[in-house]
Design an enzyme around this catalytic site. Structure first.
Site, PDB file in Angstrom:
ATOM      1  CG  ASN A   1      -0.718  14.112  14.805  1.00  0.00           C
ATOM      2  OD1 ASN A   1      -0.273  13.126  15.391  1.00  0.00           O
ATOM      3  ND2 ASN A   1      -1.211  15.158  15.457  1.00  0.00           N
TER       4      ASN A   1
ATOM      5  CD  GLN B   1      -6.704  10.380  -3.367  1.00  0.00           C
ATOM      6  OE1 GLN B   1      -6.143  10.055  -2.327  1.00  0.00           O
ATOM      7  NE2 GLN B   1      -8.019  10.292  -3.515  1.00  0.00           N
TER       8      GLN B   1
ATOM      9  CG  HIS C   1      -6.451  13.558   1.219  1.00  0.00           C
ATOM     10  ND1 HIS C   1      -7.339  13.306   2.220  1.00  0.00           N
ATOM     11  CD2 HIS C   1      -6.804  12.752   0.194  1.00  0.00           C
ATOM     12  CE1 HIS C   1      -8.210  12.378   1.831  1.00  0.00           C
ATOM     13  NE2 HIS C   1      -7.910  12.036   0.601  1.00  0.00           N
TER      14      HIS C   1
ATOM     15  CD  GLU D   1      -3.866   5.646  -0.207  1.00  0.00           C
ATOM     16  OE1 GLU D   1      -4.588   5.588   0.804  1.00  0.00           O
ATOM     17  OE2 GLU D   1      -3.299   6.707  -0.576  1.00  0.00           O
ATOM     18  CG  HIS D   2      -6.432   5.645  -3.834  1.00  0.00           C
ATOM     19  ND1 HIS D   2      -5.831   6.622  -3.056  1.00  0.00           N
ATOM     20  CD2 HIS D   2      -7.375   5.071  -3.045  1.00  0.00           C
ATOM     21  CE1 HIS D   2      -6.391   6.637  -1.862  1.00  0.00           C
ATOM     22  NE2 HIS D   2      -7.329   5.690  -1.831  1.00  0.00           N
TER      23      HIS D   2
ATOM     24  CG  ASP E   1     -11.522   8.288  -0.764  1.00  0.00           C
ATOM     25  OD1 ASP E   1     -10.754   7.345  -0.588  1.00  0.00           O
ATOM     26  OD2 ASP E   1     -11.180   9.380  -1.261  1.00  0.00           O
TER      27      ASP E   1
ATOM     28  CD  GLU F   1      15.841 -28.362  13.072  1.00  0.00           C
ATOM     29  OE1 GLU F   1      15.362 -28.125  14.204  1.00  0.00           O
ATOM     30  OE2 GLU F   1      15.313 -27.999  12.014  1.00  0.00           O
TER      31      GLU F   1
ATOM     32  CG  HIS G   1      12.531 -30.279  19.780  1.00  0.00           C
ATOM     33  ND1 HIS G   1      13.215 -29.511  20.690  1.00  0.00           N
ATOM     34  CD2 HIS G   1      11.614 -29.447  19.199  1.00  0.00           C
ATOM     35  CE1 HIS G   1      12.739 -28.278  20.663  1.00  0.00           C
ATOM     36  NE2 HIS G   1      11.759 -28.216  19.767  1.00  0.00           N
TER      37      HIS G   1
END
Length: 435
Positions: free
Chosen positions: A217, A262, A265, A330-331, A364, A418, A423
């Site tokens: 949630n 869907q 849900h 999503e789908h 699913d 640089e 380095h």
């Protein structure tokens, strides 16, 4: 029953504006939720197990006094499995086997190659410990257990920790049986933001994990956002979505039920049908009106379709695909004669269901691919959960003396450009000057 579903015309001047409004979704926690979750996380970090016990008693209406009562041993999971009918157990096992076979194809291997004294490569290693969050109470999803735990196990994760709330001590045998079948190593019956905090930081009883996956949630989602960086997370998922592209030749009852799948849900789920056939859109609407009263979760479906559902008419199939790519669902169901022909044009989708017989519901539960998918347009840059989410990649680099001398000159030049002198010197120390 009369249900008004929004209609959009892809050729209308205001189409883009209306489409943007239709798909807009921001799952942003309000200040009260954010403050509550921050407080819970801080409390768990400070008081550990005792905080988990206190929150479980408070939020889940349970009477427990120690973490021992909140930890389920392996035999408890097996007992739950045995309480299921033989047929139910077989269904879970069959789904698990299909999911496992699919994800085994995703395994990545380490590799190396050499070129003139240089060895380069990549070492692939699994994470050591991951946590999966599984909703409890009314929202109990054994499929989520399989989809989150199995890829981790296939990847080679040593320990999978599952947290699942059990309000009022209600045990869901399906969830625990799925955990047994998927090979979950430990189960704690805790939930909410406190469970996420425990996984992220560890307590006396709950081990700290490397990554947290699984739905929850708004409190769980907010907690995942706040602990990201301390641990990895899979994604912050929005409401479930389906977009169906149909050429008008599929049974309209099938399409209506796919949209329902869907919408049931929750009220925020989104179901969209796109077609160049106006008559077909009307026939699907008739199917919806007729079938909706037969649905157990018709309240959720009706609210979802009314507030966030839509029929979109397009002049042709190319436009339908363009609409889908803009939404990045999503789908995505390609309920057409030749879905393979459309596939190269699909750029953004979490999962693509191809053909009239391929109901999204199969994905699913038991098709094999993961049902943890990017939502809210994030399929533009994100992918389904998979084995690769539980593997790490380390680069391998090895130079011989000769190659270090030769390539060190390149590094030195770039480092000085640089302004990083150390380095440059580090590379230069290994350069052999030829006399």
């Amino acid at each position: 029953m009369s249900l008004d579903i929004q209609w959009l015309d892809a050729t209308a001047e205001d189409f883009s504006t209306r489409l943007n409004a239709l798909v807009a979704w921001e799952a942003v926690s309000d200040q009260q939720v954010l403050s509550t979750v921050q407080s819970i996380i801080g409390d768990v970090r400070h008081r550990g197990d005792q905080a988990l016990v206190d929150y479980t008693c408070r939020f889940d209406q349970r009477k427990v006094t120690s973490m021992t009562e909140l930890c389920l041993e392996a035999e408890v999971l097996q007992e739950a499995r045995q309480r299921l009918s033989v047929g139910d157990q077989q269904a879970l096992v069959a789904a698990a086997e299909r999911i496992s076979r699919y994800h085994e194809k995703q395994l990545q291997s380490s590799w190396q190659y050499e070129e003139e004294g240089v060895l380069l490569g990549q070492q692939v290693t699994p994470m050591e410990r991951v946590g999966i969050y599984v909703p409890g109470g009314k929202a109990a999803y054994p499929s989520s257990v399989l989809m989150n735990a199995i890829p981790a196990k296939v990847a080679g994760v040593s320990e999978v920790i599952m947290v699942v709330p059990m309000p009022k001590d209600v045990v869901n045998d399906w969830v625990l049986a799925a955990a047994a079948i998927a090979g979950v190593d430990k189960v704690f019956t805790i939930g909410g933001a406190q469970a996420i905090a425990a996984l992220a930081y560890g307590t006396e009883s709950v081990p700290k994990v490397d990554k947290i996956v699984g739905p929850g949630n708004i409190y769980v989602a907010t907690a995942k956002q706040l602990v990201f960086g301390q641990v990895g997370i899979d994604m912050i998922a929005g409401p479930s979505e389906i977009l169906v592209i149909c050429d008008g030749k599929t049974n309209p009852d099938w399409i209506a039920m796919d949209l329902f799948s869907q919408a049931e849900h929750d009220e925020d789920a989104q179901s969209i049908l796109v077609s160049p056939d106006r008559d077909f859109l009307n026939r699907v609407k008739e199917s919806i009106q007729r079938l909706l009263p037969t649905m157990e979760r018709k309240g959720f479906i009706e609210t979802s379709l009314k507030n966030r559902g839509a029929f979109i008419w397009t002049p042709d199939m190319d436009t339908a695909i363009a609409v889908s790519n803009k939404i990045a669902p999503e789908h995505l169901e390609l309920s057409v004669e030749d879905p393979q022909a459309l596939l190269p044009a699909i750029r953004h989708a979490g999962a693509i269901f191809m053909g009239r017989y391929t109901a999204e519901a199969l994905g699913d539960y038991c098709a094999g691919p993961n049902h943890v998918l990017p939502t809210s347009g994030t399929a533009r840059f994100s992918s389904p959960l998979g084995v690769y989410d539980f593997q790490k990649r380390s680069s391998l680099i090895s130079f011989s003396a000769e190659s270090a001398s030769e390539i060190g000159q390149i590094a030195s030049t770039l480092a000085r450009a640089e302004g990083l002198t150390a380095h440059a010197c580090s590379a230069e120390y290994r350069i052999v000057t030829k006399e």
